[in-house]
Design a protein around this motif. Structure first.
Motif, PDB file in Angstrom:
ATOM      1  N   LEU A  70       0.855  -1.176   0.000  1.00 58.65           N
ATOM      2  CA  LEU A  70       0.000   0.000   0.000  1.00 58.65           C
ATOM      3  C   LEU A  70       0.897   1.233   0.000  1.00 58.65           C
ATOM      4  O   LEU A  70       1.691   1.426   0.924  1.00 58.65           O
ATOM      5  CB  LEU A  70      -0.919   0.000   1.220  1.00 58.65           C
ATOM      6  CG  LEU A  70      -1.882   1.175   1.345  1.00 58.65           C
ATOM      7  CD1 LEU A  70      -2.835   1.232   0.149  1.00 58.65           C
ATOM      8  CD2 LEU A  70      -2.663   1.089   2.641  1.00 58.65           C
ATOM      9  N   VAL A  71       0.776   2.024  -1.042  1.00 54.72           N
ATOM     10  CA  VAL A  71       1.575   3.243  -1.190  1.00 54.72           C
ATOM     11  C   VAL A  71       0.610   4.418  -1.038  1.00 54.72           C
ATOM     12  O   VAL A  71      -0.355   4.530  -1.796  1.00 54.72           O
ATOM     13  CB  VAL A  71       2.277   3.278  -2.561  1.00 54.72           C
ATOM     14  CG1 VAL A  71       3.098   4.546  -2.711  1.00 54.72           C
ATOM     15  CG2 VAL A  71       3.151   2.036  -2.745  1.00 54.72           C
ATOM     16  N   THR A  72       0.869   5.276  -0.051  1.00 49.57           N
ATOM     17  CA  THR A  72      -0.046   6.368   0.269  1.00 49.57           C
ATOM     18  C   THR A  72       0.654   7.714   0.121  1.00 49.57           C
ATOM     19  O   THR A  72       1.739   7.918   0.655  1.00 49.57           O
ATOM     20  CB  THR A  72      -0.587   6.221   1.709  1.00 49.57           C
ATOM     21  OG1 THR A  72      -1.194   4.937   1.843  1.00 49.57           O
ATOM     22  CG2 THR A  72      -1.595   7.304   2.038  1.00 49.57           C
ATOM     23  N   PHE A  73      -0.003   8.607  -0.604  1.00 51.09           N
ATOM     24  CA  PHE A  73       0.455   9.985  -0.781  1.00 51.09           C
ATOM     25  C   PHE A  73      -0.552  10.870  -0.049  1.00 51.09           C
ATOM     26  O   PHE A  73      -1.740  10.870  -0.396  1.00 51.09           O
ATOM     27  CB  PHE A  73       0.492  10.375  -2.259  1.00 51.09           C
ATOM     28  CG  PHE A  73       1.371   9.484  -3.091  1.00 51.09           C
ATOM     29  CD1 PHE A  73       2.698   9.798  -3.292  1.00 51.09           C
ATOM     30  CD2 PHE A  73       0.856   8.333  -3.684  1.00 51.09           C
ATOM     31  CE1 PHE A  73       3.504   8.976  -4.064  1.00 51.09           C
ATOM     32  CE2 PHE A  73       1.654   7.510  -4.461  1.00 51.09           C
ATOM     33  CZ  PHE A  73       2.985   7.831  -4.654  1.00 51.09           C
ATOM     34  N   THR A  74      -0.102  11.616   0.960  1.00 46.57           N
ATOM     35  CA  THR A  74      -0.994  12.457   1.752  1.00 46.57           C
ATOM     36  C   THR A  74      -0.580  13.916   1.600  1.00 46.57           C
ATOM     37  O   THR A  74       0.595  14.253   1.742  1.00 46.57           O
ATOM     38  CB  THR A  74      -0.929  12.067   3.248  1.00 46.57           C
ATOM     39  OG1 THR A  74      -1.231  10.676   3.373  1.00 46.57           O
ATOM     40  CG2 THR A  74      -1.913  12.880   4.069  1.00 46.57           C
ATOM     41  N   GLN A  75      -1.565  14.753   1.308  1.00 54.89           N
ATOM     42  CA  GLN A  75      -1.286  16.187   1.254  1.00 54.89           C
ATOM     43  C   GLN A  75      -2.361  16.936   2.023  1.00 54.89           C
ATOM     44  O   GLN A  75      -3.400  16.368   2.374  1.00 54.89           O
ATOM     45  CB  GLN A  75      -1.169  16.680  -0.183  1.00 54.89           C
ATOM     46  CG  GLN A  75      -2.383  16.510  -1.046  1.00 54.89           C
ATOM     47  CD  GLN A  75      -2.130  17.040  -2.452  1.00 54.89           C
ATOM     48  OE1 GLN A  75      -1.018  17.030  -2.951  1.00 54.89           O
ATOM     49  NE2 GLN A  75      -3.175  17.515  -3.095  1.00 54.89           N
ATOM     50  N   ASN A  76      -2.116  18.206   2.316  1.00 51.70           N
ATOM     51  CA  ASN A  76      -3.054  19.009   3.103  1.00 51.70           C
ATOM     52  C   ASN A  76      -4.297  19.383   2.302  1.00 51.70           C
ATOM     53  O   ASN A  76      -5.391  19.432   2.844  1.00 51.70           O
ATOM     54  CB  ASN A  76      -2.375  20.278   3.619  1.00 51.70           C
ATOM     55  CG  ASN A  76      -1.263  19.956   4.610  1.00 51.70           C
ATOM     56  OD1 ASN A  76      -1.350  18.981   5.339  1.00 51.70           O
ATOM     57  ND2 ASN A  76      -0.226  20.756   4.615  1.00 51.70           N
ATOM     58  N   GLU A  77      -4.106  19.657   1.038  1.00 53.54           N
ATOM     59  CA  GLU A  77      -5.224  20.003   0.156  1.00 53.54           C
ATOM     60  C   GLU A  77      -5.732  18.754  -0.529  1.00 53.54           C
ATOM     61  O   GLU A  77      -5.007  17.772  -0.657  1.00 53.54           O
ATOM     62  CB  GLU A  77      -4.753  21.014  -0.902  1.00 53.54           C
ATOM     63  CG  GLU A  77      -4.181  22.297  -0.344  1.00 53.54           C
ATOM     64  CD  GLU A  77      -5.204  23.125   0.412  1.00 53.54           C
ATOM     65  OE1 GLU A  77      -6.369  23.198  -0.055  1.00 53.54           O
ATOM     66  OE2 GLU A  77      -4.857  23.677   1.464  1.00 53.54           O
ATOM     67  N   LYS A  78      -6.948  18.799  -1.024  1.00 55.19           N
ATOM     68  CA  LYS A  78      -7.500  17.661  -1.744  1.00 55.19           C
ATOM     69  C   LYS A  78      -6.781  17.466  -3.071  1.00 55.19           C
ATOM     70  O   LYS A  78      -6.422  18.440  -3.736  1.00 55.19           O
ATOM     71  CB  LYS A  78      -8.989  17.868  -2.011  1.00 55.19           C
ATOM     72  CG  LYS A  78      -9.854  17.733  -0.798  1.00 55.19           C
ATOM     73  CD  LYS A  78     -11.312  17.800  -1.181  1.00 55.19           C
ATOM     74  CE  LYS A  78     -12.171  17.545   0.045  1.00 55.19           C
ATOM     75  NZ  LYS A  78     -13.592  17.432  -0.322  1.00 55.19           N
ATOM     76  N   PHE A  79      -6.582  16.217  -3.428  1.00 57.93           N
ATOM     77  CA  PHE A  79      -6.094  15.889  -4.761  1.00 57.93           C
ATOM     78  C   PHE A  79      -7.216  16.144  -5.752  1.00 57.93           C
ATOM     79  O   PHE A  79      -8.402  15.954  -5.433  1.00 57.93           O
ATOM     80  CB  PHE A  79      -5.696  14.402  -4.854  1.00 57.93           C
ATOM     81  CG  PHE A  79      -4.362  14.068  -4.265  1.00 57.93           C
ATOM     82  CD1 PHE A  79      -3.199  14.251  -4.996  1.00 57.93           C
ATOM     83  CD2 PHE A  79      -4.269  13.543  -2.986  1.00 57.93           C
ATOM     84  CE1 PHE A  79      -1.963  13.924  -4.460  1.00 57.93           C
ATOM     85  CE2 PHE A  79      -3.044  13.208  -2.445  1.00 57.93           C
ATOM     86  CZ  PHE A  79      -1.888  13.403  -3.185  1.00 57.93           C
ATOM     87  N   ASP A  80      -6.861  16.550  -6.946  1.00 57.65           N
ATOM     88  CA  ASP A  80      -7.835  16.707  -8.009  1.00 57.65           C
ATOM     89  C   ASP A  80      -8.085  15.326  -8.632  1.00 57.65           C
ATOM     90  O   ASP A  80      -7.144  14.701  -9.143  1.00 57.65           O
ATOM     91  CB  ASP A  80      -7.315  17.695  -9.061  1.00 57.65           C
ATOM     92  CG  ASP A  80      -8.272  17.864 -10.206  1.00 57.65           C
ATOM     93  OD1 ASP A  80      -9.338  18.460  -9.991  1.00 57.65           O
ATOM     94  OD2 ASP A  80      -7.955  17.360 -11.310  1.00 57.65           O
ATOM     95  N   ARG A  81      -9.325  14.864  -8.575  1.00 62.49           N
ATOM     96  CA  ARG A  81      -9.646  13.520  -9.058  1.00 62.49           C
ATOM     97  C   ARG A  81      -9.292  13.349 -10.531  1.00 62.49           C
ATOM     98  O   ARG A  81      -8.756  12.319 -10.934  1.00 62.49           O
ATOM     99  CB  ARG A  81     -11.129  13.224  -8.840  1.00 62.49           C
ATOM    100  CG  ARG A  81     -11.474  11.784  -9.146  1.00 62.49           C
ATOM    101  CD  ARG A  81     -12.970  11.493  -8.970  1.00 62.49           C
ATOM    102  NE  ARG A  81     -13.245  10.080  -9.000  1.00 62.49           N
ATOM    103  CZ  ARG A  81     -13.200   9.330 -10.080  1.00 62.49           C
ATOM    104  NH1 ARG A  81     -12.850   9.850 -11.239  1.00 62.49           N
ATOM    105  NH2 ARG A  81     -13.479   8.030 -10.027  1.00 62.49           N
ATOM    106  N   SER A  82      -9.573  14.333 -11.348  1.00 61.63           N
ATOM    107  CA  SER A  82      -9.277  14.202 -12.783  1.00 61.63           C
ATOM    108  C   SER A  82      -7.773  14.147 -13.035  1.00 61.63           C
ATOM    109  O   SER A  82      -7.323  13.442 -13.936  1.00 61.63           O
ATOM    110  CB  SER A  82      -9.932  15.321 -13.592  1.00 61.63           C
ATOM    111  OG  SER A  82      -9.425  16.580 -13.211  1.00 61.63           O
ATOM    112  N   THR A  83      -6.987  14.848 -12.228  1.00 55.86           N
ATOM    113  CA  THR A  83      -5.533  14.780 -12.361  1.00 55.86           C
ATOM    114  C   THR A  83      -5.045  13.373 -12.005  1.00 55.86           C
ATOM    115  O   THR A  83      -4.208  12.801 -12.708  1.00 55.86           O
ATOM    116  CB  THR A  83      -4.851  15.816 -11.454  1.00 55.86           C
ATOM    117  OG1 THR A  83      -5.273  17.124 -11.862  1.00 55.86           O
ATOM    118  CG2 THR A  83      -3.342  15.726 -11.534  1.00 55.86           C
TER     119      THR A  83
END
Length: 98
Positions: free
Chosen positions: A5-18
């Motif tokens: 399981l590889v997880t990328f966490t950021q403070n802002e939401k990821f753009d689903r289309s990106t």
């Protein structure tokens, strides 16, 4: 068999289309990859974690895939470094052939 399981966490939401674009662009190299049974590109419900889940037939191949060079590359793609968890798969149901 091993799950990763590889997880990328950021403070802002990821753009689903990106993220869908990333999944489409990066899909090719994984198709037919030796030892890789499944790979999924996912976005959590809150949109702040992009997760990739891999199922490898061989633990050594699964662990050796995640080199420093690969981690650096995906950090550039997602904009944040990943957390990588190795999981012992003790049972597996595969309905893809039905």
């Amino acid at each position: 068999m091993i799950g990763v399981l590889v997880t990328f966490t950021q403070n802002e939401k990821f753009d689903r289309s990106t993220l869908a674009g990333i999944a489409s662009e990066l899909r090719g190299p994984f198709e037919g990859m030796a030892g890789l049974r499944f790979k999924s590109f996912m976005l959590d419900e809150d949109g702040v974690q992009a997760r990739n889940f891999y199922v490898w037939d061989d633990e050594e191949k699964g662990r050796s895939f995640f080199t420093k060079e690969l981690v650096d590359k995906v950090t550039g793609v997602y904009g944040v470094p990943p957390t990588i968890e190795y999981l012992d798969i003790v049972g597996f149901v595969d309905n893809s052939g039905t």
